[in-house]
Design a protein around this motif. Sequence first.
Motif, PDB file in Angstrom:
ATOM      1  N   ARG A 211       2.291  13.131  -1.233  1.00 45.89           N
ATOM      2  CA  ARG A 211       1.018  13.371  -1.580  1.00 45.89           C
ATOM      3  C   ARG A 211       0.000  12.006  -1.803  1.00 45.89           C
ATOM      4  O   ARG A 211       0.897  11.028  -1.952  1.00 45.89           O
ATOM      5  N   PHE A 212      -1.119  12.036  -1.543  1.00 45.16           N
ATOM      6  CA  PHE A 212      -2.048  10.895  -1.867  1.00 45.16           C
ATOM      7  C   PHE A 212      -3.408  11.395  -2.488  1.00 45.16           C
ATOM      8  O   PHE A 212      -4.074  11.959  -1.673  1.00 45.16           O
ATOM      9  N   ASP A 213      -3.213  11.389  -3.737  1.00 47.69           N
ATOM     10  CA  ASP A 213      -4.267  11.810  -4.550  1.00 47.69           C
ATOM     11  C   ASP A 213      -5.628  11.183  -4.333  1.00 47.69           C
ATOM     12  O   ASP A 213      -6.742  11.882  -4.572  1.00 47.69           O
ATOM     13  N   GLY A 214      -5.509  10.017  -3.787  1.00 45.29           N
ATOM     14  CA  GLY A 214      -7.047   9.273  -3.787  1.00 45.29           C
ATOM     15  C   GLY A 214      -7.520   9.573  -2.351  1.00 45.29           C
ATOM     16  O   GLY A 214      -8.643   8.941  -2.038  1.00 45.29           O
ATOM     17  N   PHE A 215      -6.942  10.460  -1.591  1.00 43.28           N
ATOM     18  CA  PHE A 215      -7.372  10.792  -0.112  1.00 43.28           C
ATOM     19  C   PHE A 215      -8.079  12.030  -0.117  1.00 43.28           C
ATOM     20  O   PHE A 215      -7.560  12.921  -0.641  1.00 43.28           O
ATOM     21  N   PRO A 216      -9.320  12.151   0.406  1.00 49.34           N
ATOM     22  CA  PRO A 216     -10.179  11.139   0.950  1.00 49.34           C
ATOM     23  C   PRO A 216     -11.273  10.548  -0.053  1.00 49.34           C
ATOM     24  O   PRO A 216     -11.989   9.877   0.374  1.00 49.34           O
ATOM     25  N   SER A 217     -11.172  10.978  -1.281  1.00 50.68           N
ATOM     26  CA  SER A 217     -12.278  10.543  -2.040  1.00 50.68           C
ATOM     27  C   SER A 217     -12.571   9.189  -2.504  1.00 50.68           C
ATOM     28  O   SER A 217     -13.687   8.773  -2.415  1.00 50.68           O
ATOM     29  N   SER A 218     -11.527   8.414  -2.244  1.00 51.48           N
ATOM     30  CA  SER A 218     -11.706   6.882  -2.278  1.00 51.48           C
ATOM     31  C   SER A 218     -12.399   6.162  -1.202  1.00 51.48           C
ATOM     32  O   SER A 218     -12.591   4.938  -1.154  1.00 51.48           O
ATOM     33  N   PHE A 219     -12.447   7.112  -0.164  1.00 56.16           N
ATOM     34  CA  PHE A 219     -13.043   6.551   1.266  1.00 56.16           C
ATOM     35  C   PHE A 219     -14.338   7.267   1.881  1.00 56.16           C
ATOM     36  O   PHE A 219     -13.960   8.172   2.579  1.00 56.16           O
ATOM     37  N   PRO A 220     -15.343   6.948   1.071  1.00 55.79           N
ATOM     38  CA  PRO A 220     -16.615   7.937   1.317  1.00 55.79           C
ATOM     39  C   PRO A 220     -17.076   7.788   2.977  1.00 55.79           C
ATOM     40  O   PRO A 220     -17.935   8.705   3.434  1.00 55.79           O
ATOM     41  N   VAL A 221     -16.663   6.605   3.490  1.00 54.61           N
ATOM     42  CA  VAL A 221     -17.231   6.603   5.109  1.00 54.61           C
ATOM     43  C   VAL A 221     -16.038   6.482   5.819  1.00 54.61           C
ATOM     44  O   VAL A 221     -16.431   6.064   7.132  1.00 54.61           O
ATOM     45  N   LEU A 222     -14.906   7.047   5.552  1.00 51.24           N
ATOM     46  CA  LEU A 222     -13.898   7.111   6.529  1.00 51.24           C
ATOM     47  C   LEU A 222     -13.901   7.728   7.707  1.00 51.24           C
ATOM     48  O   LEU A 222     -14.757   8.861   7.658  1.00 51.24           O
ATOM     49  N   GLU A 223     -13.505   7.210   8.966  1.00 52.36           N
ATOM     50  CA  GLU A 223     -13.831   7.675  10.403  1.00 52.36           C
ATOM     51  C   GLU A 223     -12.534   8.221  10.859  1.00 52.36           C
ATOM     52  O   GLU A 223     -12.454   9.224  11.501  1.00 52.36           O
ATOM     53  N   THR A 224     -11.429   7.277  10.702  1.00 50.86           N
ATOM     54  CA  THR A 224     -10.394   7.711  11.281  1.00 50.86           C
ATOM     55  C   THR A 224      -9.060   7.590  10.348  1.00 50.86           C
ATOM     56  O   THR A 224      -9.096   6.751   9.373  1.00 50.86           O
ATOM     57  N   VAL A 225      -8.042   8.433  10.550  1.00 50.44           N
ATOM     58  CA  VAL A 225      -6.867   8.267   9.698  1.00 50.44           C
ATOM     59  C   VAL A 225      -5.474   8.655  10.569  1.00 50.44           C
ATOM     60  O   VAL A 225      -5.772   9.425  11.629  1.00 50.44           O
ATOM     61  N   ARG A 226      -4.423   7.817  10.073  1.00 54.70           N
ATOM     62  CA  ARG A 226      -3.068   8.322  10.677  1.00 54.70           C
ATOM     63  C   ARG A 226      -2.088   8.626   9.411  1.00 54.70           C
ATOM     64  O   ARG A 226      -2.000   7.788   8.557  1.00 54.70           O
ATOM     65  N   LEU A 227      -1.734   9.768   9.421  1.00 52.62           N
ATOM     66  CA  LEU A 227      -1.122  10.430   8.424  1.00 52.62           C
ATOM     67  C   LEU A 227       0.528  10.977   8.749  1.00 52.62           C
ATOM     68  O   LEU A 227       1.359  11.148   8.019  1.00 52.62           O
ATOM     69  N   ILE A 228       0.690  10.642   9.956  1.00 55.09           N
ATOM     70  CA  ILE A 228       1.918  11.301  10.591  1.00 55.09           C
ATOM     71  C   ILE A 228       3.298  10.472   9.988  1.00 55.09           C
ATOM     72  O   ILE A 228       3.043   9.498   9.515  1.00 55.09           O
ATOM     73  N   GLY A 229       4.382  11.392   9.941  1.00 59.40           N
ATOM     74  CA  GLY A 229       5.514  10.615   9.733  1.00 59.40           C
ATOM     75  C   GLY A 229       5.839  10.259   8.365  1.00 59.40           C
ATOM     76  O   GLY A 229       6.735   9.416   8.157  1.00 59.40           O
ATOM     77  N   ASN A 230       5.389  11.414   7.418  1.00 53.96           N
ATOM     78  CA  ASN A 230       5.745  11.202   6.138  1.00 53.96           C
ATOM     79  C   ASN A 230       6.245  12.565   5.541  1.00 53.96           C
ATOM     80  O   ASN A 230       6.946  13.184   6.250  1.00 53.96           O
ATOM     81  N   LEU A 231       6.503  12.734   4.199  1.00 48.32           N
ATOM     82  CA  LEU A 231       7.231  13.774   3.815  1.00 48.32           C
ATOM     83  C   LEU A 231       6.166  14.750   2.799  1.00 48.32           C
ATOM     84  O   LEU A 231       6.608  15.139   1.748  1.00 48.32           O
TER      85      LEU A 231
END
Length: 338
Positions: A211-231
């Motif tokens: 899990r990543f509790d800071g996502f996406p609130s910590s990044f107000p202008v986020l445009e792209t993300v890569r999340l694959i390959g986790n648990l």
Amino acid sequence: MAMAFGFSFNLVLFIFGNLMPSVMCRAVHGGRFNREGAIHLNSAQFPLEFNSSNERWLDKSHELILESYDVAHWNGSLFQTFARTKFLTLMYGNVPQMTFFSECLESLSVIQANLTYFEVVAEENQELRILQLVRNRLHTLSTTMKFLVGLTTLDVSQNHLTHIDLDLFSTMKRLKNLDVSVNKITSIDASADLRFAKLKNLWISYNQLERFDGFPSSFPVLETVRLIGNLWSCAWVARARKDIMDRRIVAYGVDYGCSEHRQGGLCCFGSTVHTTAGSLLTETPLFEAIQQLTNELRANPLNISSGEQSLELLTKDAKSREGKILVGVRRDKVEVFF
């Protein structure tokens, strides 16, 4: 092409399906790597000890790529050797320790050089914009990195990191691109009020995150993300998918061969929650509601005036396996259920 890259090197491996992610190389937004016109040197051509024979290189060393150097500690005095260089890349060789100090470098890349310790002289640095420490042996990130306040791109992918504290980067007000992919990260922490006002691209793929509790609130202008390959926990993925769609964030990559579930292109896993009384609660709508409650409490804590109190998940019957769980307050040894 969906992403615009700041340099010309782009390698994608489509063959040998059993290759591990650690051997994959891909471009990072804003990065510099093998830029056309750079001067390539090795230790035979350019000994680090200053003399008249290498002065001619220093006169035209706006951008240097140094290959196969063996230096136990690359320190401030060595950086001063390249006082006219704006873009410096160290590739291969053996540079296990580095202490960064430069008043002129705008970009520093250390690639596959067995770098184990990277520190920064305790002085605010506004000049360095791009830092790439890729395919090395970093296990932790030094707190001295906070002095790199001018960074726009930070790439520490393909190392051995196990934990990231985003507050370490809170001084980097210009940060636009962050890549911590292909590590062994199990947790990413962030203060509830931490915001990266300019960060647009975030790559955290191929780690061991649930899990990543800071996502996406910590990044107000986020445009792209890569999340694959986790648990990822399926409950977290469900929430993250909604946030990604609501914010119209572009998520790159798709997981294949999931052993349990796949949601929105991500493998996810059913998890359990251990309550304070020791019983278990599997992922259910109740579980997701509790997760939402705890996230809200993390962002807006209760104002408890005094005493050793905490809001916890409590059960009356530790032997119950029916998922009956209550939220309560514990003060000393007294439990009060809501």
